[in-house]
Design an enzyme around this catalytic site. Structure first.
Site, PDB file in Angstrom:
ATOM      1  N   LYS A 113       0.923  -1.167   0.037  1.00  0.00           N
ATOM      2  CA  LYS A 113       0.009  -0.392  -0.115  1.00  0.00           C
ATOM      3  C   LYS A 113       0.920   1.551   0.107  1.00  0.00           C
ATOM      4  CE  LYS A 113      -4.312  -1.861   1.510  1.00  0.00           C
ATOM      5  NZ  LYS A 113      -5.811  -1.399   1.831  1.00  0.00           N
ATOM      6  N   LYS A 121      -3.940 -11.026  -6.797  1.00  0.00           N
ATOM      7  CA  LYS A 121      -5.101 -11.422  -6.302  1.00  0.00           C
ATOM      8  C   LYS A 121      -6.039 -10.074  -6.777  1.00  0.00           C
ATOM      9  CE  LYS A 121      -5.513  -8.230  -1.743  1.00  0.00           C
ATOM     10  NZ  LYS A 121      -5.945  -8.080  -0.253  1.00  0.00           N
ATOM     11  N   LYS A 154     -10.665  -4.527  -5.783  1.00  0.00           N
ATOM     12  CA  LYS A 154     -11.068  -3.364  -6.771  1.00  0.00           C
ATOM     13  C   LYS A 154     -10.392  -2.409  -7.191  1.00  0.00           C
ATOM     14  CE  LYS A 154     -13.294  -4.061  -1.851  1.00  0.00           C
ATOM     15  NZ  LYS A 154     -13.351  -3.592  -0.361  1.00  0.00           N
TER      16      LYS A 154
HETATM   17  P1  TYM Z   1     -11.061  -6.322   3.086  1.00  0.00           P
HETATM   18  O1  TYM Z   1     -11.943  -5.402   3.096  1.00  0.00           O
HETATM   19  O2  TYM Z   1     -10.031  -5.626   2.623  1.00  0.00           O
HETATM   20  O3  TYM Z   1     -11.057  -8.311   3.007  1.00  0.00           O
HETATM   21  C1  TYM Z   1     -12.149  -8.632   3.895  1.00  0.00           C
HETATM   22  C2  TYM Z   1     -12.465 -10.162   3.401  1.00  0.00           C
HETATM   23  O4  TYM Z   1     -11.904 -10.722   2.119  1.00  0.00           O
HETATM   24  C3  TYM Z   1     -10.834 -10.776   1.812  1.00  0.00           C
HETATM   25  N1  TYM Z   1      -9.999 -10.949   0.672  1.00  0.00           N
HETATM   26  C4  TYM Z   1     -10.608 -12.096  -0.441  1.00  0.00           C
HETATM   27  N2  TYM Z   1     -10.092 -13.671  -0.094  1.00  0.00           N
HETATM   28  C5  TYM Z   1     -10.178 -14.071  -1.040  1.00  0.00           C
HETATM   29  N3  TYM Z   1      -9.580 -13.807  -2.597  1.00  0.00           N
HETATM   30  C6  TYM Z   1      -9.156 -12.113  -2.489  1.00  0.00           C
HETATM   31  N4  TYM Z   1      -8.938 -11.902  -3.973  1.00  0.00           N
HETATM   32  C7  TYM Z   1     -10.071 -11.555  -1.313  1.00  0.00           C
HETATM   33  N5  TYM Z   1      -9.961 -10.656  -1.655  1.00  0.00           N
HETATM   34  C8  TYM Z   1     -10.483 -10.013   0.067  1.00  0.00           C
HETATM   35  C9  TYM Z   1      -9.763 -10.382   2.764  1.00  0.00           C
HETATM   36  O5  TYM Z   1      -8.752 -11.455   2.853  1.00  0.00           O
HETATM   37  C10 TYM Z   1     -10.850 -10.305   4.698  1.00  0.00           C
HETATM   38  O6  TYM Z   1     -11.392 -11.640   5.202  1.00  0.00           O
HETATM   39  N6  TYM Z   1      -8.127  -5.763   7.279  1.00  0.00           N
HETATM   40  C11 TYM Z   1      -9.482  -6.685   6.794  1.00  0.00           C
HETATM   41  C12 TYM Z   1     -10.343  -5.558   7.722  1.00  0.00           C
HETATM   42  C13 TYM Z   1     -10.338  -6.479   8.985  1.00  0.00           C
HETATM   43  C14 TYM Z   1     -10.503  -7.421   9.205  1.00  0.00           C
HETATM   44  C15 TYM Z   1     -10.248  -7.022  11.155  1.00  0.00           C
HETATM   45  C16 TYM Z   1     -11.071  -8.960   9.430  1.00  0.00           C
HETATM   46  C17 TYM Z   1     -10.546  -5.359   9.750  1.00  0.00           C
HETATM   47  N7  TYM Z   1     -10.761  -5.672  10.900  1.00  0.00           N
HETATM   48  C18 TYM Z   1     -10.301  -8.124  12.532  1.00  0.00           C
HETATM   49  C19 TYM Z   1     -10.198  -9.080  10.074  1.00  0.00           C
HETATM   50  C20 TYM Z   1     -10.550  -9.576  11.773  1.00  0.00           C
HETATM   51  C21 TYM Z   1      -9.580  -5.910   5.142  1.00  0.00           C
HETATM   52  O7  TYM Z   1      -8.615  -5.213   4.875  1.00  0.00           O
HETATM   53  O8  TYM Z   1      -9.972  -6.820   4.841  1.00  0.00           O
END
Ligand code: TYM
Length: 336
Positions: free
Chosen positions: A119, A201, A204
């Site tokens: 990032k 991966k 967005k």
């Molecule tokens: P975020 O918002 O980027 O993504 C949400 C969830 O989707 C999963 N994910 C994917 N899984 C498989 N293939 C992909 N291409 C893919 N892209 C995204 C992510 O692994 C995630 O599970 N930091 C976290 C949000 C968060 C969080 C937490 C998660 C904040 N606090 C506490 C768990 C526990 C995030 O940015 O996810």
């Protein structure tokens, strides 16, 4: 929800950022598990809107993304009768515990986070302190609820590891304050890749719009994206991540939505062209998403229901998490 605290179910916590609209990667990697874990576990799910401002947001668009994602998660099957589904910024304990844990987290360990490195490359003009300490806020989210399991995609496992390290360090100093949580990734779909650059991966921020499928994409858009998916010249539907990343990714997606194994898919499509296979994957995804899209259209119009739901959930989450925050503060020496 009150009486549910009495049940001795293991606890789940997870969250998703309202940083844009939900992708098929989010859905298959995490949200499907959120939904299926609701009976067996006591689940806390959050929109991680505090995390989102580590990247600059337009206020109007940000607000819309929060509302849309809240409605979409309900449409996916996150059930407020079973789970506590709240908005992170409504529960102040998250920011409070994050500050405390910042003082128990080392600069060196945060510098090693691959997401931070990625990032900061992508947003070189805004490498803010929040982007750096982002995993500490995530640790606070999870640890506040004494979570046993955290359903996530594979890209979040490193953050879960640092959460465990922080919790173990804190417990080592003060005794048993935090439960040490475990990650929970799906068999198929833990890492959904871009349809255009299957080495990366699905995300967005994919520069090529055809690389990323959104849960709210129209059926014809989904079909078009799958038909244009990058494959290879070998004309065989075969699971081989190293040499056939495009086809392997399509197989993973197909497995995740149909429940078929790789072997079944290989035999069903043996001797048939990639065109047939891509169409089948696209159609399976469209059918999987159709009921979610219909539900979303209904729920997004019902703002009163959404407000009532997130208010109740935040109340419950605030009371529940305060116990952990108080315990941590007392142990450190604060006067409460
Ligand atoms: P975020 O918002 O980027 O993504 C949400 C969830 O989707 C999963 N994910 C994917 N899984 C498989 N293939 C992909 N291409 C893919 N892209 C995204 C992510 O692994 C995630 O599970 N930091 C976290 C949000 C968060 C969080 C937490 C998660 C904040 N606090 C506490 C768990 C526990 C995030 O940015 O996810």
């Amino acid at each position: 929800m009150g009486e549910r605290t009495m049940e001795k179910k293991p606890i789940v916590f997870s969250a998703i950022q309202p940083s844009g609209t939900m992708t098929l990667g989010n859905y298959l990697g995490a949200i499907k598990n959120w939904v299926s874990m609701q009976d067996e576990y006591f689940c806390f799910y959050a929109l991680a809107d505090l995390h989102t401002i580590t990247v600059r947001q337009d206020p109007k668009e940000f607000r819309k993304n929060i509302l849309d994602l809240y409605a979409l998660l309900l449409a996916c099957g996150v059930d407020p009768e079973k789970s506590v589904f709240f908005i992170q910024s409504h529960v102040s304990a998250h920011s409070q515990l994050a500050w405390l844990l910042n003082c128990y987290t080392q600069f060196g360990e945060l510098s090693r986070m691959t997401q931070f490195k990625d990032k900061s490359r992508k947003h070189a003009d805004n490498i803010n302190a929040g982007l750096f300490t982002y995993p500490v806020l995530m640790a606070a989210d999870i640890l506040l609820y004494q979570a046993d399991k955290v359903p996530v995609g594979a890209d979040q496992l490193q953050h879960l590891e640092i959460t465990r390290d922080i919790a173990t360090r804190f417990n080592g100093l003060y005794g048993n304050v935090f439960k040490i949580p475990e990650g929970f990734v799906p068999k198929n779909g833990a890492r959904v890749m871009s349809l255009q650059t299957p080495e990366n991966k699905m995300s967005k921020s994919d520069e090529n719009v055809n690389g990323c499928v959104y849960v709210l994409d129209k059926p014809e858009t989904i079909m078009k994206k799958f038909k244009r998916a990058i494959t290879d010249n070998d004309a065989q539907v075969r699971f081989d991540p190293e040499n056939k990343p495009g086809i392997t990714n399509l197989m993973t997606i197909y497995s995740a939505v149909t429940g078929l194994t790789s072997e079944q898919i290989e035999s069903d499509f043996s001797g048939r062209g990639y065109g047939d296979f891509k169409t089948a994957v696209g159609e399976a995804v469209v059918e999987n998403l159709r009921p979610i899209q219909n539900e979303y259209e209904r729920i997004i119009k019902d703002r009163a229901f959404m407000e009532e739901t997130w208010t109740k959930a935040a109340d419950f989450a605030a009371k529940f998490s305060q116990r952990t925050l108080d315990k941590a503060m007392k142990k450190i020496g604060y006067i409460l």
